[in-house]
Write an enzyme that holds these catalytic residues in place. Structure first.
Site, PDB file in Angstrom:
ATOM      1  N   HIS A 116      -6.022  -4.223  12.709  1.00  8.10           N
ATOM      2  CA  HIS A 116      -5.925  -4.003  14.163  1.00  8.10           C
ATOM      3  C   HIS A 116      -4.513  -3.543  14.530  1.00  8.10           C
ATOM      4  CE1 HIS A 116      -9.197  -7.295  14.550  1.00  8.10           C
ATOM      5  NE2 HIS A 116      -9.762  -6.151  14.900  1.00  8.10           N
TER       6      HIS A 116
ATOM      7  N   LYS B 234     -21.284 -15.188  22.204  1.00  6.51           N
ATOM      8  CA  LYS B 234     -20.916 -15.113  20.790  1.00  6.51           C
ATOM      9  C   LYS B 234     -19.933 -16.240  20.478  1.00  6.51           C
ATOM     10  CE  LYS B 234     -19.020 -11.550  17.731  1.00  6.51           C
ATOM     11  NZ  LYS B 234     -18.392 -10.237  17.730  1.00  6.51           N
TER      12      LYS B 234
ATOM     13  N   ARG C  75     -12.995   2.435   9.755  1.00  3.34           N
ATOM     14  CA  ARG C  75     -12.650   2.008   8.393  1.00  3.34           C
ATOM     15  C   ARG C  75     -13.383   2.818   7.347  1.00  3.34           C
ATOM     16  NH1 ARG C  75     -13.934  -4.068   9.956  1.00  3.34           N
ATOM     17  NH2 ARG C  75     -15.608  -2.840  10.856  1.00  3.34           N
TER      18      ARG C  75
ATOM     19  N   SER D  66     -12.167  -9.096  10.675  1.00  8.14           N
ATOM     20  CA  SER D  66     -11.861 -10.481  11.075  1.00  8.14           C
ATOM     21  C   SER D  66     -12.882 -11.449  10.485  1.00  8.14           C
ATOM     22  CB  SER D  66     -11.887 -10.607  12.603  1.00  8.14           C
ATOM     23  OG  SER D  66     -10.923  -9.779  13.181  1.00  8.14           O
TER      24      SER D  66
HETATM   25  O1  PNS Z   1     -14.071  -6.159  17.712  1.00  2.00           O
HETATM   26  P1  PNS Z   1     -15.492  -5.780  18.069  1.00  2.00           P
HETATM   27  O2  PNS Z   1     -16.326  -7.019  18.307  1.00  2.00           O
HETATM   28  O3  PNS Z   1     -16.102  -4.867  17.051  1.00  2.00           O
HETATM   29  O4  PNS Z   1     -15.412  -4.987  19.463  1.00  2.00           O
HETATM   30  C1  PNS Z   1     -16.565  -4.438  20.061  1.00  2.00           C
HETATM   31  C2  PNS Z   1     -16.291  -4.003  21.510  1.00  2.00           C
HETATM   32  C3  PNS Z   1     -15.712  -5.150  22.316  1.00  2.00           C
HETATM   33  C4  PNS Z   1     -15.297  -2.871  21.517  1.00  2.00           C
HETATM   34  C5  PNS Z   1     -17.646  -3.524  22.096  1.00  2.00           C
HETATM   35  O5  PNS Z   1     -18.623  -4.466  21.829  1.00  2.00           O
HETATM   36  C6  PNS Z   1     -17.591  -3.294  23.599  1.00  2.00           C
HETATM   37  O6  PNS Z   1     -17.038  -2.315  24.045  1.00  2.00           O
HETATM   38  N1  PNS Z   1     -18.150  -4.251  24.359  1.00  2.00           N
HETATM   39  C7  PNS Z   1     -18.126  -4.242  25.826  1.00  2.00           C
HETATM   40  C8  PNS Z   1     -19.530  -4.105  26.402  1.00  2.00           C
HETATM   41  C9  PNS Z   1     -19.922  -2.647  26.540  1.00  2.00           C
HETATM   42  O7  PNS Z   1     -19.245  -1.863  27.154  1.00  2.00           O
HETATM   43  N2  PNS Z   1     -21.073  -2.318  25.911  1.00  2.00           N
HETATM   44  C10 PNS Z   1     -21.611  -0.978  25.924  1.00  2.00           C
HETATM   45  C11 PNS Z   1     -21.050  -0.160  24.775  1.00  2.00           C
HETATM   46  S1  PNS Z   1     -21.648   1.483  24.798  1.00  2.00           S
END
Ligand code: PNS
Length: 168
Positions: free
Chosen positions: A23, A47, A96, A133
């Site tokens: 990150h 979650k 990644r 993570s």
């Molecule tokens: O570290 P992560 O859990 O892979 O991050 C995922 C994250 C937070 C970037 C993604 O789940 C997100 O943007 N969530 C917010 C909800 C949202 O906007 N959902 C629609 C996505 S198109």
């Protein structure tokens, strides 16, 4: 004639449970490209997480302190709504491997369709291409060595939290 100066802003969103060196690699590179980078932690009550949102924010604040143009925030709901409310036109995401691409492309296209917010994909430093993570937490839980994968303060907090959970 008025001079208009536009601050180029980007957001690095994620769960950051906890923040890893992978990150930080992306955040640091984004900080070199944009005037202001907001690291936005998703508040996701459905979650389960090892660290609370407050703990994750504190760790992120600590490990990004050397970049003056990086700030830490939390959000809930849609990322595009957070971007609109904060006038952030770009999402920066690390990729990644090809396996990340399918879902990330889908989200990027959805976010662009929903609100015209663009996504910039950055290839992760190959040193961190295996890093997640969830893996760090699993390896540390079973006594594996993760000190090279996370910042020192995160490593300390991670081992302490695993020990706390074990004693419960
Ligand atoms: O570290 P992560 O859990 O892979 O991050 C995922 C994250 C937070 C970037 C993604 O789940 C997100 O943007 N969530 C917010 C909800 C949202 O906007 N959902 C629609 C996505 S198109």
């Amino acid at each position: 004639m008025s001079l208009q100066i536009t601050v180029r802003k980007a957001v690095c969103p994620g769960s950051f449970d906890p923040v890893t060196n992978g990150h930080l690699d992306i955040i640091g590179r984004a900080a070199a490209l944009y005037d202001e980078v907001v690291v936005a932690v998703l508040i996701n009550k459905t979650k389960s997480s090892l660290f609370s949102v407050e703990e994750r924010l504190a760790l992120l604040t600590d490990v990004t302190a050397s970049w003056p143009n990086v700030r830490i925030d939390a959000f809930h709901g849609l990322l595009v709504d957070y971007c609109r409310a904060n006038e952030i036109p770009v999402i920066v995401k690390g990729l990644r491997a090809v396996s990340d691409f399918d879902y990330e492309l889908q989200m990027a296209q959805m976010n662009r369709g929903l609100a015209g917010i663009d996504t910039l994909f950055m290839p992760t430093n190959p040193e961190y291409s295996f890093l997640a993570s969830s893996l760090v937490k699993e390896i540390a839980t079973y006594g594996g060595e993760v000190s090279s994968l996370v910042p020192e303060v995160v490593h300390e907090r991670l081992l302490a939290r695993i020990e706390e959970n074990r004693r419960r």
